[in-house]
Enzyme design. Structure first.
Site, PDB file in Angstrom:
ATOM      1  N   ASN A  13       0.875  -1.172   0.000  1.00 47.52           N
ATOM      2  CA  ASN A  13       0.000   0.000   0.000  1.00 47.52           C
ATOM      3  C   ASN A  13       0.911   1.221   0.000  1.00 47.52           C
ATOM      4  O   ASN A  13       1.496   1.556   1.026  1.00 47.52           O
ATOM      5  CB  ASN A  13      -0.891  -0.014   1.256  1.00 47.52           C
ATOM      6  CG  ASN A  13      -1.706   1.260   1.399  1.00 47.52           C
ATOM      7  OD1 ASN A  13      -1.801   2.053   0.451  1.00 47.52           O
ATOM      8  ND2 ASN A  13      -2.285   1.481   2.572  1.00 47.52           N
ATOM      9  N   TRP A  14       1.036   1.841  -1.173  1.00 46.59           N
ATOM     10  CA  TRP A  14       1.991   2.954  -1.300  1.00 46.59           C
ATOM     11  C   TRP A  14       1.449   4.235  -0.659  1.00 46.59           C
ATOM     12  O   TRP A  14       2.172   5.216  -0.554  1.00 46.59           O
ATOM     13  CB  TRP A  14       2.317   3.197  -2.771  1.00 46.59           C
ATOM     14  CG  TRP A  14       3.093   2.072  -3.417  1.00 46.59           C
ATOM     15  CD1 TRP A  14       3.515   0.908  -2.826  1.00 46.59           C
ATOM     16  CD2 TRP A  14       3.551   2.013  -4.777  1.00 46.59           C
ATOM     17  NE1 TRP A  14       4.198   0.139  -3.718  1.00 46.59           N
ATOM     18  CE2 TRP A  14       4.240   0.783  -4.935  1.00 46.59           C
ATOM     19  CE3 TRP A  14       3.448   2.863  -5.883  1.00 46.59           C
ATOM     20  CZ2 TRP A  14       4.817   0.400  -6.146  1.00 46.59           C
ATOM     21  CZ3 TRP A  14       4.021   2.480  -7.091  1.00 46.59           C
ATOM     22  CH2 TRP A  14       4.697   1.267  -7.220  1.00 46.59           C
ATOM     23  N   LYS A  15       0.191   4.240  -0.278  1.00 43.97           N
ATOM     24  CA  LYS A  15      -0.448   5.425   0.325  1.00 43.97           C
ATOM     25  C   LYS A  15      -0.209   6.653  -0.567  1.00 43.97           C
ATOM     26  O   LYS A  15      -0.137   6.513  -1.782  1.00 43.97           O
ATOM     27  CB  LYS A  15       0.067   5.647   1.748  1.00 43.97           C
ATOM     28  CG  LYS A  15      -0.025   4.382   2.607  1.00 43.97           C
ATOM     29  CD  LYS A  15       0.091   4.666   4.064  1.00 43.97           C
ATOM     30  CE  LYS A  15       0.191   3.357   4.821  1.00 43.97           C
ATOM     31  NZ  LYS A  15      -0.031   3.484   6.237  1.00 43.97           N
ATOM     32  N   HIS A  98      -9.692   1.302   4.646  1.00 45.30           N
ATOM     33  CA  HIS A  98      -8.420   1.396   5.384  1.00 45.30           C
ATOM     34  C   HIS A  98      -8.638   2.279   6.618  1.00 45.30           C
ATOM     35  O   HIS A  98      -9.407   3.233   6.580  1.00 45.30           O
ATOM     36  CB  HIS A  98      -7.338   1.996   4.467  1.00 45.30           C
ATOM     37  CG  HIS A  98      -5.965   1.883   5.054  1.00 45.30           C
ATOM     38  ND1 HIS A  98      -5.505   2.762   6.006  1.00 45.30           N
ATOM     39  CD2 HIS A  98      -4.965   0.994   4.836  1.00 45.30           C
ATOM     40  CE1 HIS A  98      -4.264   2.407   6.354  1.00 45.30           C
ATOM     41  NE2 HIS A  98      -3.917   1.335   5.653  1.00 45.30           N
ATOM     42  N   GLU A 100      -6.943   4.545   7.879  1.00 40.60           N
ATOM     43  CA  GLU A 100      -6.678   5.983   7.675  1.00 40.60           C
ATOM     44  C   GLU A 100      -7.903   6.661   7.078  1.00 40.60           C
ATOM     45  O   GLU A 100      -8.219   7.810   7.391  1.00 40.60           O
ATOM     46  CB  GLU A 100      -5.423   6.160   6.801  1.00 40.60           C
ATOM     47  CG  GLU A 100      -4.168   5.854   7.608  1.00 40.60           C
ATOM     48  CD  GLU A 100      -2.990   5.330   6.798  1.00 40.60           C
ATOM     49  OE1 GLU A 100      -2.997   5.422   5.556  1.00 40.60           O
ATOM     50  OE2 GLU A 100      -2.056   4.801   7.438  1.00 40.60           O
ATOM     51  N   GLU A 170      -5.869  -5.204  10.374  1.00 42.97           N
ATOM     52  CA  GLU A 170      -4.829  -4.202  10.595  1.00 42.97           C
ATOM     53  C   GLU A 170      -5.098  -3.481  11.913  1.00 42.97           C
ATOM     54  O   GLU A 170      -5.859  -2.501  11.943  1.00 42.97           O
ATOM     55  CB  GLU A 170      -4.838  -3.178   9.463  1.00 42.97           C
ATOM     56  CG  GLU A 170      -4.585  -3.766   8.099  1.00 42.97           C
ATOM     57  CD  GLU A 170      -3.939  -2.751   7.164  1.00 42.97           C
ATOM     58  OE1 GLU A 170      -2.800  -2.970   6.781  1.00 42.97           O
ATOM     59  OE2 GLU A 170      -4.576  -1.738   6.861  1.00 42.97           O
ATOM     60  N   SER A 216       2.975  -2.477  10.343  1.00 46.67           N
ATOM     61  CA  SER A 216       4.435  -2.508  10.538  1.00 46.67           C
ATOM     62  C   SER A 216       5.066  -3.853  10.173  1.00 46.67           C
ATOM     63  O   SER A 216       5.957  -4.334  10.870  1.00 46.67           O
ATOM     64  CB  SER A 216       4.786  -2.096  11.973  1.00 46.67           C
ATOM     65  OG  SER A 216       4.374  -0.756  12.219  1.00 46.67           O
ATOM     66  N   GLY A 237       2.543  -1.223   4.334  1.00 49.64           N
ATOM     67  CA  GLY A 237       2.613   0.200   4.028  1.00 49.64           C
ATOM     68  C   GLY A 237       4.052   0.647   3.847  1.00 49.64           C
ATOM     69  O   GLY A 237       4.636   0.490   2.772  1.00 49.64           O
ATOM     70  N   GLY A 238       4.638   1.165   4.917  1.00 48.71           N
ATOM     71  CA  GLY A 238       5.983   1.759   4.858  1.00 48.71           C
ATOM     72  C   GLY A 238       7.017   0.897   4.148  1.00 48.71           C
ATOM     73  O   GLY A 238       7.756   1.399   3.276  1.00 48.71           O
TER      74      GLY A 238
HETATM   75  C1  PEP Z   1      -0.999  -0.050   5.831  1.00 53.87           C
HETATM   76  O1  PEP Z   1      -0.885   1.001   5.250  1.00 53.87           O
HETATM   77  O2  PEP Z   1      -1.977  -0.758   5.581  1.00 53.87           O
HETATM   78  C2  PEP Z   1       0.026  -0.453   6.777  1.00 53.87           C
HETATM   79  C3  PEP Z   1      -0.114  -1.598   7.387  1.00 53.87           C
HETATM   80  O3  PEP Z   1       1.071   0.400   6.973  1.00 53.87           O
HETATM   81  P1  PEP Z   1       2.470   0.044   7.700  1.00 53.87           P
HETATM   82  O4  PEP Z   1       2.975  -1.231   7.092  1.00 53.87           O
HETATM   83  O5  PEP Z   1       3.361   1.215   7.398  1.00 53.87           O
HETATM   84  O6  PEP Z   1       2.199  -0.118   9.151  1.00 53.87           O
END
Ligand code: PEP
Length: 258
Positions: A13-15, A98, A100, A170, A216, A237-238
């Site tokens: 997930n590049w956000k 999501h 966010e 999540e 994470s 994500g990251g």
């Molecule tokens: C996400 O964006 O769904 C996510 C899990 O982010 P991260 O891996 O950065 O925690």
């Protein structure tokens, strides 16, 4: 290791990140590594990068996803993107609900449910995100929250409609915080999610749905998370923005039972 019925899915997930040039570079690296991945691979990119990344991924097994959609097909919805527009641009998947979006844009389970209907109608594979906040976990509301989000998000669909469904557990306290759920915490929650799916549509349905873990996920912790019986993949994500890290996640290794 998850059931052989469920092919692992490693989804980035590049956000709201990366320029077009950076998106194309990263997509090329993912495509080049796809043959040695340990499961199905997807990248969920910003709307503006969809067409360019679709071009890069053409002919490769890597799936292309969006990070949201709007449930109407077309019309006066300034700023929104429909499911049909996503498939037209080359998407096969879409992240829905999501945390966010739930937190920053007040998305409700009812909205997630409408978005799910539009995604399924367009033939997209939906990745429906659920998860509790830290406060909810600390006040013993985790199971109630997950139950409500699953029931609300999936309301009104028959199991046949949901054959492509992917759920992403999540925990909000683990997203972007560096605080990953332990493999045991993830397994416990995934087992609960699967029990809710069984309550809705039976054991056969529940055992066919892929439940991803997100929060994470890194190159360092992916193997131990993927070793859990009910963890069928990762929403990342990251670490999905870092080429080496995501390639290592794509190639997660099966841990042998001790
Ligand atoms: C996400 O964006 O769904 C996510 C899990 O982010 P991260 O891996 O950065 O925690």
């Amino acid at each position: 290791m998850s059931s052989p019925l469920r092919r692992p899915l490693l989804a980035g997930n590049w956000k709201m990140n990366l320029t077009l040039a950076q998106s194309v570079d990263l997509a090329r690296a993912v495509k080049d590594a796809a043959a040695s991945a340990s499961g199905e691979v997807a990248v969920c990119v910003p709307f503006t990068a969809i067409a360019a990344v679709a071009e890069v991924l053409r002919g490769s097994p890597v799936k292309l996803g969006a990070q949201d959609l709007y449930w109407e097909a077309s019309g006066a919805y300034t700023g929104e993107i429909s499911a049909g527009m996503l498939t037209d641009a080359g998407c096969q998947m879409a992240i829905l609900g999501h945390s966010e979006r739930r937190k920053l844009f007040s998305e409700s389970d009812e909205w997630v449910n409408k978005k799910l209907g539009a995604a399924l109608k367009a033939g997209l594979t939906p990745i429906v995100c659920i998860g509790e906040t830290l406060e909810e976990r600390e006040t013993q509301k985790t199971w109630r929250v997950l139950e409500t989000q699953i029931a609300g998000g999936l309301k009104g669909f028959a199991p046949a409609d949901l054959s492509k469904l992917v759920v992403a557990y999540e925990p909000v306290w683990a997203i972007g915080t560096g605080k990953t759920a332990t493999p045991a915490q993830a397994q416990e929650a995934h087992l609960f999610v699967r029990a809710q799916l069984a309550k809705l549509h039976g054991e056969g349905f529940a055992s066919s749905v892929r439940v991803l873990y997100g929060g994470s996920v890194t190159a360092e912790n992916v193997d131990s998370l993927m070793a859990q019986a009910d963890v069928d993949g990762a929403l990342v994500g990251g670490a999905s923005l870092k080429k080496d890290a995501f390639l290592r996640i794509m190639g997660f290794r099966e841990l042998k039972a001790a």
